[in-house]
Every structure is written in C-alpha cells, then in structure tokens.
Design a protein around this motif. Structure first.
Motif, mmCIF file in Angstrom:
data_model
loop_
_atom_site.group_PDB
_atom_site.id
_atom_site.type_symbol
_atom_site.label_atom_id
_atom_site.label_comp_id
_atom_site.label_asym_id
_atom_site.label_seq_id
_atom_site.Cartn_x
_atom_site.Cartn_y
_atom_site.Cartn_z
ATOM 1 N N LEU A 22 0.855 -1.196 0.000
ATOM 2 C CA LEU A 22 0.000 0.000 0.000
ATOM 3 C C LEU A 22 0.893 1.249 0.000
ATOM 4 N N ASP A 23 0.599 2.190 -0.895
ATOM 5 C CA ASP A 23 1.367 3.442 -0.885
ATOM 6 C C ASP A 23 0.478 4.563 -0.366
ATOM 7 N N ILE A 24 1.102 5.663 0.012
ATOM 8 C CA ILE A 24 0.374 6.740 0.676
ATOM 9 C C ILE A 24 -0.656 7.403 -0.245
ATOM 10 N N GLN A 179 5.551 -0.252 1.254
ATOM 11 C CA GLN A 179 5.342 0.749 2.322
ATOM 12 C C GLN A 179 6.658 1.210 2.938
ATOM 13 N N THR A 180 7.636 0.315 2.941
ATOM 14 C CA THR A 180 8.905 0.641 3.597
ATOM 15 C C THR A 180 9.785 1.564 2.755
ATOM 16 N N GLU A 203 5.079 4.058 4.862
ATOM 17 C CA GLU A 203 4.539 3.518 6.121
ATOM 18 C C GLU A 203 4.394 4.631 7.168
ATOM 19 N N ASN A 204 5.427 5.490 7.287
ATOM 20 C CA ASN A 204 5.354 6.612 8.238
ATOM 21 C C ASN A 204 4.122 7.465 7.946
ATOM 22 N N MET A 389 10.841 8.319 11.647
ATOM 23 C CA MET A 389 11.619 8.323 10.397
ATOM 24 C C MET A 389 12.531 7.102 10.277
ATOM 25 N N LYS A 390 12.912 6.822 9.029
ATOM 26 C CA LYS A 390 13.837 5.713 8.781
ATOM 27 C C LYS A 390 15.244 6.136 9.216
#
Ligand code: 4UW
Length: 535
Positions: A22-24, A179-180, A203-204, A389-390
């Motif tokens: 899933l994307d934003i 998502q990542t 994902e964030n 955040m990553k």
C-alpha cells in the motif's frame, strides 16, 4: 518498565493498514468521499480568489499530473522532486501525484535563499524541481530541470497546470512499491548541527494519516471548515493540509500566505470552524481582535512551539465557545506525537501538549544518568512508533545519535508525564531555535558568522520573544579589529539567509564558553543572556 504506552486506542475500523504494497497516495485517494454526490464536495477553496476544487476534480488532477510527470517528463520511481512554492490549490495535487508514482517529495520554504536551495538540491539528489514562477530564479543556478506551477507568458517553460490539462488521467501509471520505501525527504536540524534530510517512508505517512484521521473524527465535526495558513513544506502543514484532511473529506480554505487581517476576513467570509495554528497566531487572537466576528470558530489547535499557559487561559476567557488544544510533534516523527482528544482535559491542563497518540510509546530519560524516570520527573523524551523516520539521508552518524539500537527516537525535548499520561514539554535540550514555529539551526548561522574575516568565533542561541517565541542571538568574538558593529553583523547574515533565520541581536564576548570536548556551552550563554536582559 519505565515505558509510557499510549492510553488511547484506535477503533476497530481505524487500524493502521499494514498491506505491504500500500502506498500513501493510494491510501489517501481510497479515503476520498466516493459517491457521485460526495464527489461534488468541495476539498479546497482559495481564500483570495474563492476558486474551488471538488474532491472529484482533485482526484482527476492528481491522476492527470501523475500521467504527465511519468509519460511527459519521464519521472520514475525514486526520482527526487523538489517543490518550492507557497501554499496553493495545486500544492496537494503535486504532492499526491509525485507520491503516487513512487517518486520522492522534498520541500522547502519558498523564502529560502538561492544558496540554501542549492544545498538542498544537491543533498537530496533532486531530479526535477517544481517551482512557483516567482521563485524559479533561485533554481536556475542549480541547473536542475524545472517546471513552473502556473502558466506564465514565457512560452518555453512548461507549467504543472498545462501538464494536468494536457494529460489523460486514465494513463496514470500503476507503479508498484513497498510501504517501507521512501516517500519524502523533509529537512530538519534535529538535535544538533545543520539541516539534514529526514527520510519518511510511505509507512510513516500511512500511520500518521490514520492517526490524524482518527483524531479529526473524534474531535471535530464532519462539516468543519478548516483554515490553512500553516505551510505545506513543513510536516505540520503537509500532514494536515497536503494529505491528511482529505481522508476525512474536509473542506479547506487556503491562504497563500499568512496575514493576520486576511485570516480574520477569511474566517468570517468562509465561516471557518477549525484552525490548526501556531502559538504566535493564538497570541495574536488574544491581543488584537476585540470586535471581530469569530462566532463560526469551534476548534483551534496550537503546535510546533510552546504555548504558554497564560496565553492559553486568556484565549479561553476571550473565546469561551472555542475548543483550544495543544499538539506536539516533530519532522522526525512525521508529525504529531501527542494531542488532546478530550477538550475538558485540555482545558483543565493548559500547560500540557496532550496524550501520546495511539501506537506511540515513550520513555523519559534522566539526562545525567541515562535512566528512565517515573511520572512528574523531568527528562529527555524518547519516542517509538510506526511514524518514526527511517534515518537522516546520507548521515549515519546523526542517525545513530538520534535513533538508538532499540528504535527509540531521542527528541532533544525536556518533558514529564503526569499520572493521566498527559505530556508537558518544559524546555528544549537540543540546539534548535524556533522562530514563529520555523526551524533555525544555530550551527548554520555560526558557520556563516565564522566566514566573516573579522569574526574569530561565534555561537548562536535562542532569546525568548513574546511574539515570535524565540529570536536567534549571536555571540561574537571579534578579531582584533573592534570596529565591527552589531548592525554590520546583522546585515552580513541577513544577506545570506531566509528572513526567518536572521540574527536579530548580537552580543560581543571575549571567548565563547566551550566544554573540554569543544562543544559550545549554550545553556551558559542562555543563562548569562537572561540575567543581563532582566537587569
Ligand atoms: N510545544 C513545545 C509544542 C511543540 C514544541 C513542537 O519543525 P519540527 O521538526 O516539527 C514540528 C511539528 C509540529 C507538529 C506537527 C504535526 C501536528 O499535528 C502538530 O500538532 C499540532 C504539530 O514543529 O520541530 C520539532 C520541535 O518543535 C518543538 C519541539 O522542540 C520539537 O522537538 N515543538 N511542538 N506543542 N514545543
């Protein structure tokens, strides 16, 4: 042990979606009002021109621009697109179109100077810039291909508007990603040093928007009309107005730039009921508007900088029909971390920034011993959540200093929790200065000061200011030439930085106090300044 968990729960139907692909943009579009009738719901209104965009039109323009960027301009997954524009009706379309094709969004304050912009272009690896026509000249020296937002008389420059009109929404590409993967790189100085790229994943954003949607549902009403002057280049504006509020089908009245009188006019004209704001605006409302008709107002939020208890109380006295809530957040946590759901609680605790949002955990860490602290004890706030955040882009050292091996984000804010899980931010341990809610990194100003031939050493600290929250003040050690004046230093910096970063006060000193390791002892300078100002 020693961990504070969120006391709030997302309802069964509001869980954070975990589907890996899933994307934003798909997430946001899936939340748009659907039926034919709902499609005619107004998403955005320009406060100046009163031009409106419905949800159906917004969907269409996002798809068309995605098709245009992909087929016409050749933008692909992972390409970085730099947006340099004040808030506009097109801003959300640009964000969602870029995100929908897996490209990476980076944004900046349009007031930034050409050299500040050049740095970000280089650091982020920008492939394409999208700029308001009046800012394009700042991008020219970078050589980056640039689209302007709106049509100009210059026939050579293609505009986003033309790209939308000339592209077929049915040709919007279906790009697969996880998502990542990276959605945006926003800039923040974090706890120390200069501005760094904060890598925020799909994902964030999916997580924060799920929380934002939930808080909007439990604290607002479906027919709320929101006013937007918070800039969408900043996480607060991006999360609310660039992406999030579309998930609740909200109507947003958009001001291209902030102006106090224009805000009052817009509230009245559009019967605005809900304003996500910053402390200087709350103070402005307390101080300046006695006879204005603000009867439509129902809810105001304050965030991005501390709101004093006194100002909060005065606001409530003056506008007893308005619910005032504080929220607290960071770019590094993709937006809000805490918020008040219950207004009665917010009213009873005017100094608090609310409770941890669902999915957040926190620790309060003793700055001296590194040990977790119980309620009512002050320490550094550490947080963990799917919104964190990553990493910082290309900066492992800063990342390791900010997110530890267990995934705790060290916020650099001094805080405590009360027995009901309400959070109080009491001070900032990190270097960051906040001027009207905007970030000013002392390290950046210090580097500029040191480039002056007559300055030997320099340190920049915050000085409290009633209107702007804080102003940057420089302490300067002059080389033996003592004719360098405060005004010359102020002008020297003003010529090189965006207006909100200007040094507004200068103190001369024989030596900058430093620790044995060479770190500037900022607290010492802050205390010294407070003492001399209070004399
Ligand atoms: N009280 C005291 C506060 C407060 C505060 C922030 O520029 P950044 O990185 O990010 C922000 C984000 C604010 C925000 C985003 C989404 C949202 O819903 C919301 O709620 C209203 C707010 O400002 O700066 C982060 C730093 O700003 C300070 C604090 O030092 C934090 O680390 N800060 N909010 N209510 N200080």
């Amino acid at each position: 042990r020693g961990i504070y968990h969120s006391l709030l729960q997302l309802g069964e139907h509001n869980q954070i979606p975990t589907r890996p692909d899933l994307d934003i943009a798909s997430f946001v579009l899936s939340q748009f009002p659907h039926s034919d009738h709902a499609g005619s719901r107004v998403a955005l209104i320009d406060s100046v021109t009163s031009r409106q965009i419905t949800y159906a039109q917004l969907r269409q323009s996002i798809k068309s621009l995605a098709a245009g960027l992909y087929h016409g301009v050749g933008i692909r997954k992972d390409d970085v697109v730099f947006v340099l524009s004040p808030n506009s009706l097109l801003y959300p379309t640009i964000c969602l179109a870029v995100l929908s094709i897996g490209a990476v969004l980076t944004t900046a304050n349009p007031l930034n100077t050409a050299s500040e912009i050049a740095k970000q272009v280089l650091d982020s690896g920008t492939k394409l810039a999208i700029s308001a026509p009046e800012e394009v000249h700042k991008l020219v020296p970078t050589g980056v291909p640039t689209l302007i937002t709106t049509r100009s008389t210059d026939e050579n420059s293609l505009s986003v508007e033309e790209l939308i009109e000339g592209s077929d929404p049915l040709q919007a590409p279906k790009v697969q990603f996880l998502q990542t993967e990276t959605a945006a790189v926003l800039y923040s100085s974090g706890t120390t040093g200069v501005s760094k790229g904060v890598i925020l994943t799909h994902e964030n954003f999916i997580s924060i928007l799920t929380l934002l949607k939930w808080t909007a549902q439990v604290t607002s009403s479906e027919d709320d009309v929101y006013l937007c002057f918070i800039p969408m280049f900043h996480i607060y504006g991006l999360a609310f107005f660039g992406l999030g509020l579309f998930c609740v089908g909200a109507t947003i009245v958009l001001m291209p730039k902030f102006d106090f009188q224009a805000m009052l006019d817009a509230i009245k004209m559009h019967q605005v009921s809900n304003i996500p704001a910053v402390p200087p605006v709350i103070l402005g409302l307390v101080k300046y508007t006695s006879n204005r008709d603000l009867s439509s107002l129902r809810r105001v939020t304050s965030g991005a900088a501390p709101l004093s208890k006194e100002v909060a109380e005065k606001f409530r006295e003056k506008y007893p029909w308005v619910e005032l809530r504080q929220g607290y957040g960071l770019t590094e946590s993709c937006g809000a971390t805490s918020f008040f759901v219950l207004h009665d609680q917010a009213k009873a605790l005017p100094g608090s920034v609310g409770q941890l949002l669902p999915s957040f955990s926190a620790k309060v860490i003793d700055v001296e011993t590194g040990l977790p602290l119980p309620t009512y004890r002050e320490g550094e706030l550490w947080i963990k959540s799917p919104t964190v955040m990553k990493s910082y882009l290309g900066n492992d050292e800063a990342t390791a200093a900010t997110i530890d091996s267990e995934g705790w984000l060290h916020t650099g804010d001094l805080c405590y929790f009360d027995q009901d899980g309400c959070l109080y931010i009491v001070d900032r341990i990190k270097e960051l200065i906040k001027h009207n809610g905007y970030q000013v990194a002392p390290a950046e100003l210090e580097a500029l000061l040191l480039s002056h031939p007559k300055i030997l050493d320099a340190a920049v600290i915050p000085v409290e200011d009633e209107e702007a929250g804080q102003i940057p003040m420089a302490y300067v050690v002059r080389a033996n030439d003592f004719d360098l004046t405060e005004d010359q230093i102020i002008q020297f910096i003003a010529g090189q930085v965006a207006p909100y970063k200007k040094v507004r006060k200068v103190g001369f000193i024989n030596a900058i106090p430093r620790s044995a390791a060479g770190k500037i002892l900022r607290k010492q300078l802050v205390n010294q300044t407070q003492l001399s100002l209070s004399k």
